[in-house]
Design an enzyme around this catalytic site. Structure first.
Site, PDB file in Angstrom:
ATOM      1  N   LYS A 265       0.843  -1.212   0.000  1.00 44.50           N
ATOM      2  CA  LYS A 265       0.000   0.000   0.000  1.00 44.50           C
ATOM      3  C   LYS A 265       0.872   1.254   0.000  1.00 44.50           C
ATOM      4  CE  LYS A 265      -1.663   1.637   4.038  1.00 44.50           C
ATOM      5  NZ  LYS A 265      -1.345   3.043   4.321  1.00 44.50           N
ATOM      6  N   ASN A 266       1.916   1.252   0.827  1.00 46.90           N
ATOM      7  CA  ASN A 266       2.702   2.480   0.999  1.00 46.90           C
ATOM      8  C   ASN A 266       3.698   2.718  -0.121  1.00 46.90           C
ATOM      9  OD1 ASN A 266       1.182   2.916   3.206  1.00 46.90           O
ATOM     10  ND2 ASN A 266       2.733   2.366   4.697  1.00 46.90           N
TER      11      ASN A 266
ATOM     12  N   CYS B  60      -4.959  12.388  12.289  1.00 52.61           N
ATOM     13  CA  CYS B  60      -5.800  11.182  12.216  1.00 52.61           C
ATOM     14  C   CYS B  60      -5.682  10.473  13.567  1.00 52.61           C
ATOM     15  CB  CYS B  60      -5.329  10.285  11.092  1.00 52.61           C
ATOM     16  SG  CYS B  60      -3.693   9.655  11.402  1.00 52.61           S
TER      17      CYS B  60
ATOM     18  N   ARG C 279      -0.023  14.340  12.732  1.00 49.54           N
ATOM     19  CA  ARG C 279       0.451  14.134  11.350  1.00 49.54           C
ATOM     20  C   ARG C 279       0.713  15.470  10.634  1.00 49.54           C
ATOM     21  NH1 ARG C 279      -1.309   8.928   9.803  1.00 49.54           N
ATOM     22  NH2 ARG C 279       0.371   8.905   8.279  1.00 49.54           N
TER      23      ARG C 279
ATOM     24  N   ASP D 212       4.467   0.569  12.025  1.00 51.17           N
ATOM     25  CA  ASP D 212       3.265  -0.066  11.467  1.00 51.17           C
ATOM     26  C   ASP D 212       3.108  -1.512  11.901  1.00 51.17           C
ATOM     27  OD1 ASP D 212       3.367   1.659   8.249  1.00 51.17           O
ATOM     28  OD2 ASP D 212       2.837   2.306  10.270  1.00 51.17           O
TER      29      ASP D 212
ATOM     30  N   ARG E 280      -8.540  -0.320   4.637  1.00 49.86           N
ATOM     31  CA  ARG E 280      -7.673   0.678   3.997  1.00 49.86           C
ATOM     32  C   ARG E 280      -6.346   0.036   3.593  1.00 49.86           C
ATOM     33  NH1 ARG E 280      -6.087   4.883   7.614  1.00 49.86           N
ATOM     34  NH2 ARG E 280      -4.813   5.276   5.796  1.00 49.86           N
TER      35      ARG E 280
HETATM   36  C1  EPZ Z   1       4.163   6.903   6.178  1.00 50.32           C
HETATM   37  O1  EPZ Z   1       3.383   7.930   6.758  1.00 50.32           O
HETATM   38  C2  EPZ Z   1       3.263   5.680   6.092  1.00 50.32           C
HETATM   39  N1  EPZ Z   1       2.117   5.989   5.236  1.00 50.32           N
HETATM   40  C3  EPZ Z   1       2.785   5.307   7.486  1.00 50.32           C
HETATM   41  O2  EPZ Z   1       2.006   4.119   7.370  1.00 50.32           O
HETATM   42  C4  EPZ Z   1       4.012   5.004   8.346  1.00 50.32           C
HETATM   43  O3  EPZ Z   1       3.590   4.720   9.659  1.00 50.32           O
HETATM   44  C5  EPZ Z   1       4.941   6.226   8.358  1.00 50.32           C
HETATM   45  O4  EPZ Z   1       5.296   6.574   7.004  1.00 50.32           O
HETATM   46  C6  EPZ Z   1       6.220   5.964   9.130  1.00 50.32           C
HETATM   47  O5  EPZ Z   1       6.885   4.878   8.587  1.00 50.32           O
HETATM   48  C7  EPZ Z   1       2.289   5.936   3.897  1.00 50.32           C
HETATM   49  O6  EPZ Z   1       3.371   5.694   3.391  1.00 50.32           O
HETATM   50  C8  EPZ Z   1       1.063   6.206   3.064  1.00 50.32           C
HETATM   51  P1  EPZ Z   1       6.241  10.288   8.264  1.00 50.32           P
HETATM   52  P2  EPZ Z   1       3.943   9.466   6.788  1.00 50.32           P
HETATM   53  O7  EPZ Z   1       6.125  11.526   7.472  1.00 50.32           O
HETATM   54  O8  EPZ Z   1       4.663   9.739   5.508  1.00 50.32           O
HETATM   55  C9  EPZ Z   1       6.343  13.464  11.760  1.00 50.32           C
HETATM   56  C10 EPZ Z   1       0.142   2.725   7.689  1.00 50.32           C
HETATM   57  O9  EPZ Z   1      -0.391   2.206   8.688  1.00 50.32           O
HETATM   58  N2  EPZ Z   1       6.287  14.458  10.685  1.00 50.32           N
HETATM   59  O10 EPZ Z   1       7.459   9.434   8.115  1.00 50.32           O
HETATM   60  O11 EPZ Z   1       2.826  10.334   7.171  1.00 50.32           O
HETATM   61  C11 EPZ Z   1       4.999  12.751  11.912  1.00 50.32           C
HETATM   62  O12 EPZ Z   1       4.135  13.482  12.740  1.00 50.32           O
HETATM   63  C12 EPZ Z   1       0.610   4.172   7.758  1.00 50.32           C
HETATM   64  O13 EPZ Z   1       0.325   2.139   6.595  1.00 50.32           O
HETATM   65  C13 EPZ Z   1       6.428  15.799  11.006  1.00 50.32           C
HETATM   66  O14 EPZ Z   1       6.598  16.167  12.163  1.00 50.32           O
HETATM   67  O15 EPZ Z   1       4.983   9.347   7.979  1.00 50.32           O
HETATM   68  C14 EPZ Z   1       5.381  11.436  12.542  1.00 50.32           C
HETATM   69  O16 EPZ Z   1       5.516  11.627  13.935  1.00 50.32           O
HETATM   70  C15 EPZ Z   1       0.384   4.806   9.108  1.00 50.32           C
HETATM   71  N3  EPZ Z   1       6.360  16.722  10.008  1.00 50.32           N
HETATM   72  C16 EPZ Z   1       6.770  11.165  11.938  1.00 50.32           C
HETATM   73  O17 EPZ Z   1       7.245  12.409  11.414  1.00 50.32           O
HETATM   74  C17 EPZ Z   1       6.185  16.366   8.702  1.00 50.32           C
HETATM   75  O18 EPZ Z   1       6.142  17.253   7.816  1.00 50.32           O
HETATM   76  C18 EPZ Z   1       6.739  10.128  10.814  1.00 50.32           C
HETATM   77  O19 EPZ Z   1       5.973  10.662   9.797  1.00 50.32           O
HETATM   78  C19 EPZ Z   1       6.027  14.990   8.396  1.00 50.32           C
HETATM   79  C20 EPZ Z   1       6.094  14.052   9.394  1.00 50.32           C
END
Ligand code: EPZ
Length: 416
Positions: free
Chosen positions: A22-23, A116, A121, A305, A397
């Site tokens: 998915k990701n 969410c 996020r 995850d 999802r």
């Molecule tokens: C991706 O989300 C995945 N989703 C998530 O999978 C996964 O948990 C996550 O990466 C971490 O591996 C998809 O790929 C569609 P991040 P993403 O940006 O990109 C903070 C699932 O269950 N952050 O790496 O949103 C954020 O708050 C989902 O399949 C900022 O502070 O994750 C979090 O604490 C859930 N500012 C951390 O970084 C930003 O601009 C990780 O977020 C962006 C992120």
């Protein structure tokens, strides 16, 4: 909202083939906007998140056809740069369309994705990086009004190796003028799959999988045929299903290298694991061992995850396990549902302390998010009696027919 009724106590035994990730699918579908050509993509799972991304592509003018697990996206006739608000709000990860739309059209309007179930996020790293590339992004009334006459390559240092921010910059930089360097980039396998897709359409990206990614902007892109990598989180979830039911399972269409941190922890729990280049075989122990320390980290650390699935497993282990969730602020909602099934869990901020119990008992529980919902299914497989998992739509999802897949290896799950 949908619910699953699980009659526990059956062993999970047999063979399963893992679907595409998915990701990886979501950013690659967003990337199809870039080339203005026909994109044929194989091994796309049937997921509600994929349906949302499909609606977004159609909303901007792409022609999208689905034939089984293959999708054909023709992005030659884009005719709208505004992404419908309800679609962005339905799936926050759709923010990755931002970089692709800026790269192709030089403008877009998206609603602020908002938080969410697992945390606020934020997207500050996305916006800061795109602004450094020359994008003008106005935040007004909950919308991001984005323009970029011509994006310029530059050196970007991410404060955190954000997966989405890394992907957005890779997409925006593909057609930008000059060279973009991303430092402290996310190293997840899905980033490498996106790099391979971008290179296959004629982009010039290197370094994915390391902390430094280099993108050299190009002028022209071409059509492509690409196959999505297997889903390492779906694979890990099914391995836990066998482990928690004292069963044994063989997974096909997996890349073991992508799950090493999960395999390592499953071995620590007493599972016997063998793997080849594209299969993994797991045999559960008679008694699960507690895991002293399980801490989530960016890849290649233990994946956030898989945290909730491992928590479900640890509820039935001998001893005390300690989980630390370092990535998201609010990713323990499933713990309170597991308590209803007789688990012994204490949450203290980012730390969860799980004391193994003899058995779980079936109960009515509610899925609050995708992976937390999967954890409740796993607990229901092992629990004595019947478990009803409500709000099962969250689980759809990210899992393609999870009930059918688990029933094919011994589970007793009815979907309502
Ligand atoms: C991706 O989300 C995945 N989703 C998530 O999978 C996964 O948990 C996550 O990466 C971490 O591996 C998809 O790929 C569609 P991040 P993403 O940006 O990109 C903070 C699932 O269950 N952050 O790496 O949103 C954020 O708050 C989902 O399949 C900022 O502070 O994750 C979090 O604490 C859930 N500012 C951390 O970084 C930003 O601009 C990780 O977020 C962006 C992120």
């Amino acid at each position: 909202m949908g619910k699953l009724v699980i009659n526990g106590g059956n062993k999970i035994q047999g063979e399963m083939t893992v679907s595409g990730a998915k990701n990886s699918v979501l950013p690659i579908l967003a990337a199809t906007v870039l080339n203005g050509k026909v994109n044929v993509i194989h091994d796309i799972p049937q997921l509600s998140d994929v349906k949302v991304m499909t609606k977004i592509l159609r909303a901007v003018g792409c022609e999208v056809k689905r034939e089984g697990n293959t999708m054909i996206v023709d992005s030659s006739q884009l005719n709208n740069h505004k992404i419908p608000e309800e679609l962005i709000r339905e799936m926050r990860s759709s923010i990755v369309v931002l970089g692709a739309m800026l790269g192709r059209c030089g403008e877009t309007v998206v609603s602020y994705p908002g938080g969410c179930e697992i945390g606020p996020r934020p997207i500050d790293l996305h916006l800061k990086s795109l602004r450094e590339m020359g994008a003008i992004i106005e935040e007004k009334h909950g919308f991001l009004i984005c323009k970029s006459e011509n994006l310029k390559g530059c050196e970007i240092q991410l404060d955190f190796p954000s997966v989405g921010a890394t992907e957005n910059v890779m997409l925006a930089a593909t057609l930008a003028k000059g060279i973009t360097i991303i430092r402290n980039a996310a190293r997840e396998p899905e980033i490498a799959d996106l790099q391979n897709f971008i290179n296959a359409i004629g982009g010039k990206v290197s370094g994915a999988g390391s902390a430094t990614i280099r993108i050299e902007g190009v002028k022209e892109l071409q059509e492509v045929e690409h196959t999505i990598i297997p889903d390492r989180i779906v694979a890990g979830t099914y391995l836990v299903a066998a482990a928690i039911t004292k069963g044994d399972i063989t997974l096909k269409n997996v890349i073991p290298e992508h799950l090493q941190s999960t395999l390592y922890k499953l071995r620590e729990a007493g599972c016997r694991i063998l793997y080849t280049h594209d299969t993994i075989k797991l045999e559960a122990p008679q008694n699960l061992q507690a895991i002293e320390a399980l801490k989530t980290h960016p890849y290649p650390g233990f994946p956030t995850d898989m945290q909730s699935q491992m928590m479900a497993l640890m509820t039935l282990s001998d001893g005390i396990s300690i989980i630390t969730e370092n990535i998201f602020e609010n990713r323990y909602k499933h713990a309170y549902e597991l308590l209803r099934m007789g688990a012994n869990i204490k949450i203290d901020g980012r730390v969860a302390i799980i004391k193994g119990v003899e058995n779980l008992t079936g109960a009515t529980v509610s899925a609050n998010d995708l992976r937390g919902g999967a954890a409740l299914i796993l607990a229901g497989l092992a629990a004595k009696g019947t478990t009803i998992v409500e709000n099962a739509k969250h689980i759809e999802r990210g899992y393609d027919d999870i009930a059918g897949m688990l029933n094919s290896v011994g589970a007793d799950i009815i979907k309502f």
